[in-house]
Design an enzyme around this catalytic site. Structure first.
Site, PDB file in Angstrom:
ATOM      1  N   GLU A 146      -8.689  11.034 -26.991  1.00  0.00           N
ATOM      2  CA  GLU A 146      -7.632  10.152 -26.654  1.00  0.00           C
ATOM      3  C   GLU A 146      -7.407   8.866 -27.522  1.00  0.00           C
ATOM      4  OE1 GLU A 146      -5.633  11.134 -24.701  1.00  0.00           O
ATOM      5  OE2 GLU A 146      -6.591  12.515 -23.259  1.00  0.00           O
ATOM      6  N   ASP A 293      -4.905  23.515 -26.810  1.00  0.00           N
ATOM      7  CA  ASP A 293      -3.280  23.342 -27.262  1.00  0.00           C
ATOM      8  C   ASP A 293      -3.554  22.433 -28.618  1.00  0.00           C
ATOM      9  OD1 ASP A 293      -4.372  20.885 -26.181  1.00  0.00           O
ATOM     10  OD2 ASP A 293      -2.589  20.436 -24.854  1.00  0.00           O
ATOM     11  N   GLU A 387       1.646  20.445 -12.657  1.00  0.00           N
ATOM     12  CA  GLU A 387       0.311  20.851 -13.627  1.00  0.00           C
ATOM     13  C   GLU A 387      -0.034  22.120 -13.734  1.00  0.00           C
ATOM     14  OE1 GLU A 387       0.440  18.300 -15.596  1.00  0.00           O
ATOM     15  OE2 GLU A 387      -1.711  17.620 -15.580  1.00  0.00           O
ATOM     16  N   GLU A 405       5.613  17.313 -22.883  1.00  0.00           N
ATOM     17  CA  GLU A 405       5.486  18.416 -23.640  1.00  0.00           C
ATOM     18  C   GLU A 405       6.887  19.389 -23.471  1.00  0.00           C
ATOM     19  OE1 GLU A 405       3.031  17.522 -22.233  1.00  0.00           O
ATOM     20  OE2 GLU A 405       1.427  17.201 -23.529  1.00  0.00           O
ATOM     21  N   THR A 491       0.289  14.764 -32.500  1.00  0.00           N
ATOM     22  CA  THR A 491       0.363  15.476 -31.173  1.00  0.00           C
ATOM     23  C   THR A 491       0.771  14.272 -29.927  1.00  0.00           C
ATOM     24  OG1 THR A 491      -0.820  16.789 -29.442  1.00  0.00           O
ATOM     25  CG2 THR A 491      -2.278  14.775 -30.410  1.00  0.00           C
TER      26      THR A 491
END
Ligand code: DMJ
EC number: 3.2.1.113
Length: 932
Positions: A146, A293, A387, A405, A491
């Site tokens: 993160e 991902d 989710e 996304e 990302t």
């Protein structure tokens, strides 16, 4: 996740050859497509687009303004309580908090959004604030992943646009690479994480103390997620190329090389988590969503940014495997890396919504359109993407933290197709955000998309990504002050300039082609040649792909179900009756296929049946399929009724309760079966993190005890495994929905996660919030609280009873003890007399067609399990109802008419237990004082 800005076909390509190759294979088609759109959805006028763009700007101001006013310099805004989220000052949320490093996360994550949204003045102010206020040296343990994507990426994105603005000559004239210096400082802080033999980074690092030092409070982890180790190359390579310090790119490459080496060689898939020391796959399931991902995303984008062929080759190898095993259009379903024909899950997570965007970058438009459309149908049903949702599109995990996304994929599909349909999709996203997530102090995450309840969080990625993609969706070239196509999106949607591909590239030399190289044709099986000819010839192409998916998730209910009802009335029967079905019979499988019913094999031996009418051979076969599914549902629910687990009891046995407090608990479909008078007794201890969704940080506290865990964030089975690994002898999951109680809500069984749960040996019980707080309050008050987990309440502690009996002062307590004791007996007798009715009344049962047991062994004694925490289904009348409510109503009605059959009514209501309990406590405290 995100893709490259996308260079138009034939536009000059300033980069070296590999980028033009990517352009030719993927994003190259994007812009040209917009100009050829001639039919399909109504085109949107420039005015309408501008109106929507302005709406996005206003929404951003609302989010950013409130953050700056009420939260800054805190990491994030808490939009419900209108204050900053400061780590350590709020109850821990587990892993989610690892993004917070006391470094004004939201401000840094928003930097380049300000420039994209044309807020140059605000950008200049924001950069000054970052330079003045942000400290990167806090004694706080953060996630390496993160921190890299949000903070390092945010600083680099800010730097990229700061130098662009400076060069333009109006803004940022004072800027002297200060953000880059901060990025470099942060980069060096993250490097100790890579000190492993594998080169895979530790998942967490202390910003001040690193990994090894005792003060660091991290460095004992053994596992990390694939995305966590494989999503560094863009930021680290950019840092190296901007600064000339090659070490960052080297480390990120080494981690990627290791992951590539460890791919499962026959399937070419990677698992979700890996041991950072041994390189063994810890979780061997594989999908394109959570945990993996952005590993795939970064392979393709690393090729775009760095021009290294090996990254493209790796990506193409994985992509081929994904399309072979995981892609089951329109679904993307996790499989096992060793047995890729076996599905590992019956549900999909929201993070996979990035994948259509990546497919656009790859140039594989058709499956991108299909998956995107399926996701959009789910959104239309629930307003947001939950989710997790099941293969038959029911809510599996109802939370939605305003993830970007889907907006990202919408943007890339619009760029690829020019189809105004995607503008309408964007408009819906904007409307839903304003209608359901907007609160006076920002935008609040959805706690439950079905009820519209909120959570007090506004994640930084909402500003970094959502507003960028929504704004860019409606923006024309002239609405943006720079050429977005000169940048690649990380990302986290941070912008890195493509010219980095030719800067300081010494590290990459050996893997890089210096000239344009023709790759083998098989690399492009899925790519641009298809799409280059697509749009000019058939402008309705995208629409024709979407059309059959329009009813895949129906807003009210699949029309087919109503037809089934009618058909049932007319006595029609499917060619294959549910009760005759054998999963091992090839003829049966053939019939299923014709009826559009697919069979998903779960690891634990069960099979899941899903019907998609559009996949049936004809409409008659589709109807037969629906009838078959209907029969299966009935069969399954009948079997389930026979197999319901009765409620369980949590009894507080320690001083001063001594068995008087008995709480009604829901059982689990896994772990030690507490029926047949088995029981587990132990002291309780809260797990850390409280949601139990990751390895416990306080194993010493729960070792040998019964761990208390909060419901939510992950599957029940995952919690059980984590506490079991920490040495707990049992677990109690406490509902996170405040005020819930078994008095008012039907109990349910905690289901497994669709995988084999035989490894879970400890007993697990579920308590609603009100009952759970009785234990939590007791812990607060008495610290040492011992409980008994069992199938029914046991008599009060005999030892204590003896003591009490011998004490003349205890008459009054004896009286109230008797009252409670008699209610325990009532419970027992109800259990004996009418356990079946109790089960029916107390438990929501799964009517889902998606969870049939292995049909080869379906029989009256087989159990059907629902691996979800939520219960929503389609009833036989063709109405979609929330099963909890349905059963609650049923329960209430029956309780009213016959008070003897309900477990809930038989157990003394919590309030009265509490009242008795308080009286008891007071009495015992008095007694203790007297004794003293
Ligand atoms: C973002 O932080 C990034 O996109 C990441 O790759 C995964 N998803 C979150 C937002 O959902």
């Amino acid at each position: 996740m995100s893709g490259a800005g996308g260079r138009g076909c034939g536009s000059p390509v300033p980069q070296r050859a590999p980028w033009s190759l990517v352009a030719a294979t993927a994003a190259f088609c994007l812009v040209s497509a917009t100009s050829v759109w001639t039919a399909g959805a109504e085109p949107m006028s420039r005015e309408e687009k501008q109106k929507l763009g302005n709406q996005v700007l206003e929404m951003f101001d609302h989010a950013y303004g409130n953050y700056m006013e009420h939260a800054y310099p805190a990491d994030e805004l808490m939009p419900l309580t209108c204050r900053g989220r400061v780590r350590g000052q709020e109850p821990s949320r587990g892993d989610v908090d690892d993004a917070l490093g006391k470094f004004s996360l939201t401000l840094i994550d928003s930097l380049d959004t300000l420039v994209v949204l044309n807020k140059t003045k605000e950008f200049e102010d924001a950069v000054r604030k970052v330079l003045k206020d942000v400290n990167l040296d806090n004694d706080v343990v953060v996630s390496v992943f993160e921190t890299n994507i949000r903070v390092l990426g945010g600083l680099l994105g800010g730097h990229s646009l700061a130098i662009m603005l400076k060069e333009k000559g109006e803004y940022m004239q004072w800027y002297n690479d200060e953000l880059l210096q901060m990025a470099k400082q942060l980069g060096y802080k993250l490097l100790p994480a890579f000190n492993t033999t594998s080169g895979l980074p530790y998942p967490r690092i202390n910003l001040k103390f690193g990994i090894r030092k005792p003060e660091a409070r991290t460095g004992t982890e053994t596992d990390t997620c694939t995305a966590c180790a494989g999503t560094l190359i863009l930021e680290f390579a950019a840092l190296s190329r901007f600064t000339g310090a090659t070490i960052f790119e080297e480390y990120a490459r080494k981690a990627l090389d290791f992951l590539w080496e460890k791919r499962q060689r026959s399937s070419n898939l990677v698992g979700v988590t890996i041991n950072i020391h041994t390189g063994d796959w810890v979780r061997k399931d594989s999908g394109v969503g959570a945990g993996i991902d952005s590993y795939y995303e970064y392979l393709l984008k690393a090729y775009v940014l760095l021009g290294d062929d090996s990254f493209l080759e790796r990506f193409n190898t994985h992509y081929d495997a994904i399309m072979r095993y995981i892609s089951q259009p329109p679904l993307l379903l996790d499989v096992h890396i060793h047995k890729p024909m076996l599905n590992a899950r019956t549900w999909m997570d929201a993070l996979l919504a990035f994948f259509p965007g990546l497919q656009v970058l790859k140039g594989d438009i058709r499956p991108a359109i299909e998956t995107h459309e399926m996701l959009y149908q789910v959104i239309k049903k629930h307003n947001f993407l939950p989710e997790a949702f099941t293969t038959d599109f029911r809510v599996h995990w109802a939370q939605h933290p305003l993830r970007p996304e889907f907006a990202e994929s919408t943007y890339f599909l619009y760029k690829a197709t020019g189809d105004p349909y995607y503008l309408e999709v964007g408009k819906t996203l904007i409307e839903n955000l304003n209608k359901y997530a907007r609160v006076p102090c920002g935008f609040a995450a959805m706690k439950d998309v079905r009820t519209g309840s909120h959570e007090d969080r506004m994640d930084s990625f909402f500003l970094a990504e959502m507003f960028k993609y929504l704004y860019l969706l409606f923006a024309d070239k002239e609405d943006i002050i720079f050429d977005i196509e000169d940048y690649i999106f990380t990302t986290e949607a941070h912008l890195l300039p493509l010219w980095l591909s030719t800067t300081n590239q010494s590290i990459a030399k050996k893997n890089t082609t210096s000239e344009y190289t023709e790759l083998d044709d098989s690399n492009f099986d899925w790519t641009c040649p298809n799409t280059q000819i697509l749009f000019p010839n058939d402008p309705l192409y995208a629409q024709s792909i979407r059309e059959p998916l329009k009813n895949v998730v129906d807003k009210s209910c699949p029309r087919g179900i109503i037809r089934v009802e009618e058909s049932f009335r007319s006595g029609a029967k499917p060619p294959l009756r549910a009760r005759d079905f054998m999963a091992t019979n090839p003829e049966h499988l053939e019939i299923l296929k014709k009826m559009g019913v697919s069979l998903i094999h779960l690891k634990d031996g069960r099979v899941q049946l899903v019907q998609h009418a559009i996949q049936a051979a004809s409409s008659i076969d589709a109807e037969d399929g629906l009838r078959f599914m209907q029969e299966m549902i009935e069969l399954s629910s009948q079997q389930q009724k026979e197999q319901q687990l009765p409620p369980r009891a949590v009894q507080i046995v320690s001083h001063p309760f001594f068995g008087r407090v008995v709480l009604t608990a829901g059982p689990a479909q896994f772990g030690l079966d507490l029926s047949k008078h088995k029981e587990t007794r132990g002291f309780v201890a809260s797990s850390k993190p409280y949601n139990g969704c990751s390895e416990l940080t306080n194993p010493e506290a729960v070792m040998g005890k019964i761990a208390l865990i909060q419901r939510g964030q992950c599957m029940f089975a995952e919690k059980a495994r984590n506490i079991q690994n920490a040495g707990a002898i049992g677990g109690i999951v406490i509902d996170d929905n405040e005020g819930s109680s078994s008095d008012t809500a039907p109990l349910f069984q905690m289901a497994g996660d669709g995988k084999d749960t035989d490894d879970i040996k400890i007993p697990m019980l579920f308590l609603f919030s009100k009952e759970g707080s009785i234990i939590l309050d007791a812990v607060r008050e008495y610290e040492e609280v011992e409980v008994l987990l069992s199938d029914k309440a046991k008599d009060r502690d005999p030892e204590m009873e003896n003591e009490e009996q011998s004490s003349p002062e205890n008459d009054s307590q004896n009286q109230s003890a008797e009252q409670v004791s008699s209610s325990s007996q009532e419970v027992d007798s109800v259990d004996q007399e009418s356990s079946e009715e109790n089960s029916l009344n107390s438990y929501p049962e799964s009517l889902s067609p998606a969870d049939m047991d292995n049909a080869a062994s379906i029989s009256a004694s087989e159990q059907t399990s629902n691996p979800t925490e939520n219960h929503e289904t389609t009833n036989l009348n063709g109405e979609c109802t929330d099963l909890d409510n349905q059963l609650q109503e049923q329960s209430e009605t029956e309780e009213d008419s016959n008070p003897n059959v309900s477990w809930g009514k038989k157990v003394q209501p919590i309030d009265s237990i509490l009242a008795d309990w308080n009286e008891d406590i007071e009495a015992f405290e008095m007694m203790e004082k007297d004794e003293l």
